[in-house]
Design a protein around this motif. Structure first.
Motif, PDB file in Angstrom:
ATOM      1  N   ASN A   1      -9.365   1.684   5.695  1.00  0.00           N
ATOM      2  CA  ASN A   1      -9.158   0.637   4.796  1.00  0.00           C
ATOM      3  C   ASN A   1     -10.543   1.025   3.897  1.00  0.00           C
ATOM      4  OD1 ASN A   1     -11.950  -0.171   6.029  1.00  0.00           O
ATOM      5  ND2 ASN A   1     -11.194  -2.272   5.953  1.00  0.00           N
TER       6      ASN A   1
ATOM      7  N   TRP B   1      -4.797  -7.167   5.509  1.00  0.00           N
ATOM      8  CA  TRP B   1      -5.965  -8.129   5.195  1.00  0.00           C
ATOM      9  C   TRP B   1      -5.739  -9.436   4.647  1.00  0.00           C
ATOM     10  CZ3 TRP B   1      -8.208 -10.118   0.425  1.00  0.00           C
ATOM     11  CH2 TRP B   1      -9.387 -10.851   0.558  1.00  0.00           C
TER      12      TRP B   1
ATOM     13  N   PRO C   1      -8.087  -3.739  16.906  1.00  0.00           N
ATOM     14  CA  PRO C   1      -8.831  -2.442  16.224  1.00  0.00           C
ATOM     15  C   PRO C   1     -10.134  -2.164  16.801  1.00  0.00           C
ATOM     16  CG  PRO C   1      -7.731  -3.779  14.683  1.00  0.00           C
ATOM     17  CD  PRO C   1      -7.651  -4.752  15.844  1.00  0.00           C
TER      18      PRO C   1
ATOM     19  N   ARG D   1     -11.763 -13.220   3.499  1.00  0.00           N
ATOM     20  CA  ARG D   1     -12.902 -13.069   3.717  1.00  0.00           C
ATOM     21  C   ARG D   1     -13.782 -14.279   3.171  1.00  0.00           C
ATOM     22  NH1 ARG D   1     -16.675  -9.157  -0.223  1.00  0.00           N
ATOM     23  NH2 ARG D   1     -16.362 -10.508  -2.080  1.00  0.00           N
TER      24      ARG D   1
ATOM     25  N   PHE E   1      -5.999  -2.190   3.651  1.00  0.00           N
ATOM     26  CA  PHE E   1      -5.648  -1.204   4.542  1.00  0.00           C
ATOM     27  C   PHE E   1      -4.331  -0.024   4.205  1.00  0.00           C
ATOM     28  CE2 PHE E   1      -8.059  -2.687   8.135  1.00  0.00           C
ATOM     29  CZ  PHE E   1      -8.540  -4.100   7.963  1.00  0.00           C
TER      30      PHE E   1
ATOM     31  N   LEU F   1     -13.449  -0.164  15.191  1.00  0.00           N
ATOM     32  CA  LEU F   1     -13.868   0.837  14.024  1.00  0.00           C
ATOM     33  C   LEU F   1     -14.671   2.028  14.661  1.00  0.00           C
ATOM     34  CD1 LEU F   1     -15.117   1.042  11.203  1.00  0.00           C
ATOM     35  CD2 LEU F   1     -17.362   0.114  11.842  1.00  0.00           C
TER      36      LEU F   1
ATOM     37  N   VAL G   1      -7.768 -10.782   9.575  1.00  0.00           N
ATOM     38  CA  VAL G   1      -6.824  -9.677   9.209  1.00  0.00           C
ATOM     39  C   VAL G   1      -5.642 -10.182  10.027  1.00  0.00           C
ATOM     40  CG1 VAL G   1      -6.501  -7.312   9.625  1.00  0.00           C
ATOM     41  CG2 VAL G   1      -8.578  -8.035   8.697  1.00  0.00           C
TER      42      VAL G   1
ATOM     43  N   TRP H   1     -14.329  -7.074  16.153  1.00  0.00           N
ATOM     44  CA  TRP H   1     -13.262  -7.794  15.945  1.00  0.00           C
ATOM     45  C   TRP H   1     -12.950  -8.708  17.454  1.00  0.00           C
ATOM     46  CZ3 TRP H   1      -8.974  -6.130  12.477  1.00  0.00           C
ATOM     47  CH2 TRP H   1      -9.288  -5.288  11.744  1.00  0.00           C
TER      48      TRP H   1
ATOM     49  N   TYR I   1     -10.009   3.005  11.650  1.00  0.00           N
ATOM     50  CA  TYR I   1     -10.041   2.194  12.872  1.00  0.00           C
ATOM     51  C   TYR I   1      -9.019   2.640  13.847  1.00  0.00           C
ATOM     52  CZ  TYR I   1     -12.415  -0.959   9.519  1.00  0.00           C
ATOM     53  OH  TYR I   1     -13.188  -1.311   8.844  1.00  0.00           O
TER      54      TYR I   1
ATOM     55  N   SER J   1     -13.125   3.547   5.716  1.00  0.00           N
ATOM     56  CA  SER J   1     -13.576   3.258   7.126  1.00  0.00           C
ATOM     57  C   SER J   1     -12.094   3.330   8.017  1.00  0.00           C
ATOM     58  CB  SER J   1     -14.244   1.832   7.335  1.00  0.00           C
ATOM     59  OG  SER J   1     -13.566   0.976   7.302  1.00  0.00           O
TER      60      SER J   1
ATOM     61  N   HIS K   1     -14.030 -11.724   7.976  1.00  0.00           N
ATOM     62  CA  HIS K   1     -12.743 -11.513   7.483  1.00  0.00           C
ATOM     63  C   HIS K   1     -11.836 -11.891   8.450  1.00  0.00           C
ATOM     64  CE1 HIS K   1     -14.163  -8.529   4.448  1.00  0.00           C
ATOM     65  NE2 HIS K   1     -15.103  -8.508   5.097  1.00  0.00           N
TER      66      HIS K   1
ATOM     67  N   TYR L   1     -16.572  -4.489   3.993  1.00  0.00           N
ATOM     68  CA  TYR L   1     -15.279  -4.003   4.182  1.00  0.00           C
ATOM     69  C   TYR L   1     -15.173  -3.115   5.519  1.00  0.00           C
ATOM     70  CZ  TYR L   1     -15.708   0.373   1.697  1.00  0.00           C
ATOM     71  OH  TYR L   1     -16.220   1.559   0.998  1.00  0.00           O
ATOM     72  N   TYR L   2     -16.428  -2.674   5.889  1.00  0.00           N
ATOM     73  CA  TYR L   2     -16.558  -2.077   7.453  1.00  0.00           C
ATOM     74  C   TYR L   2     -16.425  -3.205   8.410  1.00  0.00           C
ATOM     75  CZ  TYR L   2     -18.688   1.709   4.318  1.00  0.00           C
ATOM     76  OH  TYR L   2     -18.801   2.873   3.572  1.00  0.00           O
ATOM     77  N   LEU L   3     -15.638  -3.054   9.102  1.00  0.00           N
ATOM     78  CA  LEU L   3     -15.209  -4.285  10.111  1.00  0.00           C
ATOM     79  C   LEU L   3     -15.860  -3.876  11.356  1.00  0.00           C
ATOM     80  CD1 LEU L   3     -11.907  -5.556   8.714  1.00  0.00           C
ATOM     81  CD2 LEU L   3     -14.021  -6.009   7.949  1.00  0.00           C
ATOM     82  N   ASP L   4     -17.021  -4.195  11.562  1.00  0.00           N
ATOM     83  CA  ASP L   4     -17.688  -3.531  12.879  1.00  0.00           C
ATOM     84  C   ASP L   4     -17.350  -4.296  14.345  1.00  0.00           C
ATOM     85  OD1 ASP L   4     -20.989  -4.645  12.049  1.00  0.00           O
ATOM     86  OD2 ASP L   4     -19.136  -5.589  12.268  1.00  0.00           O
TER      87      ASP L   4
ATOM     88  N   VAL M   1      -9.823  -6.514   0.294  1.00  0.00           N
ATOM     89  CA  VAL M   1      -9.968  -5.435   1.244  1.00  0.00           C
ATOM     90  C   VAL M   1      -8.526  -4.671   1.380  1.00  0.00           C
ATOM     91  CG1 VAL M   1     -10.251  -4.551   3.709  1.00  0.00           C
ATOM     92  CG2 VAL M   1     -12.050  -6.170   2.621  1.00  0.00           C
TER      93      VAL M   1
END
Lengths: 108, 120
Positions: free
Chosen positions: A88, B47, A43, B50, A99, A45, B37, B110, A35, A33, B35, B105-108, A97
């Motif tokens: 990532n 990272w 960040p 989580r 990056f 997405l 970060v 923040w 960012y 994915s 998560h 792990y798709y961090l939608d 995870v």
């Protein structure tokens, strides 16, 4: 290895197309994915599951994958696209995870 | 509207402890991974950990394992990052982020980040 490698910096002329790459063995098995991060901001997405855009992300952003390389392409780069871009993914166990180191995009 | 808001950062001496909070709204915390970060000044995203309040095991980066722990208050929809034995290299902006349900792990979403400075 679960490491992800990105070029530190890339530049593109206004209105042109630029590709930002992310390399790592884990990408042969799992999607990256992407960012976007502008100075002083969190960040955002922009691409997930290889080539899916969250709501509100312009369609000039697209993603792809080939072998161990994931790519973020901006078609017709705009001045507001100047930012740091990070990829990532997950590690092989799924417990962590990882990056990439980030790519600073300059729009000329 | 989904929102994550961090608070609690600040200046702490080496060896000290600090707690950063992440208040979630617009979704039910127990349905998602959260998560952490971090980003050291002028550096990239790293990272940290989580957490799932539903009971799945919490995982940590090797650099913080044994020093950082995560807890939650589901009634307040808040996650806490407890940091002990802090070192100068822990100085960073700490972001909490929500893991998407399609793949964690798709961090939608923040938070805005909370600055932690470890210095004497």
């Amino acid at each position: 290895s679960s490491e992800l490698t990105q070029d530190p910096a890339v530049s593109v002329a206004l209105g042109q197309t630029v590709r930002i790459i992310c390399q790592g063995d884990i990408l042969r098995s799992y999607y990256a994915s992407w960012y976007q991060q502008k100075p002083g901001q969190a960040p955002v997405l922009v691409i997930y599951a290889e080539n899916n855009r969250p709501s509100g992300i312009p369609d000039r952003f697209s993603g792809s994958r080939s072998g161990n390389t994931a790519s973020l392409t901006i078609t017709g780069a705009q001045a507001e696209d100047e930012a740091d871009y990070y990829c990532n993914s997950r590690d092989s166990s799924g417990d962590h995870v990882v990056f990439g180191g980030g790519t600073k995009l300059t729009v000329l | 509207e989904v929102q994550l808001v961090e608070s609690g950062g600040g200046l702490v001496q080496p060896g000290g402890s600090l707690r950063v909070s992440c208040a979630a709204s617009g979704f039910t915390l127990s349905n998602y991974w959260i998560h952490w970060v971090r980003q050291a000044p002028g550096k990239g995203l790293v990272w940290v950990s989580r957490f799932h309040s539903g009971g799945s095991p919490t995982t940590y980066a090797d650099s913080v394992k044994g020093r950082f722990t995560i807890s939650s208050d589901n009634a307040k929809n808040t996650v806490f990052l407890h940091m002990d034995s802090l070192r100068a290299e822990d100085t960073a902006v700490y972001f909490c982020a929500r893991g998407a349900q399609t793949a964690t792990y798709y961090l939608d979403y923040w938070g805005q980040g909370s600055l932690v400075t470890v210095s004497s």
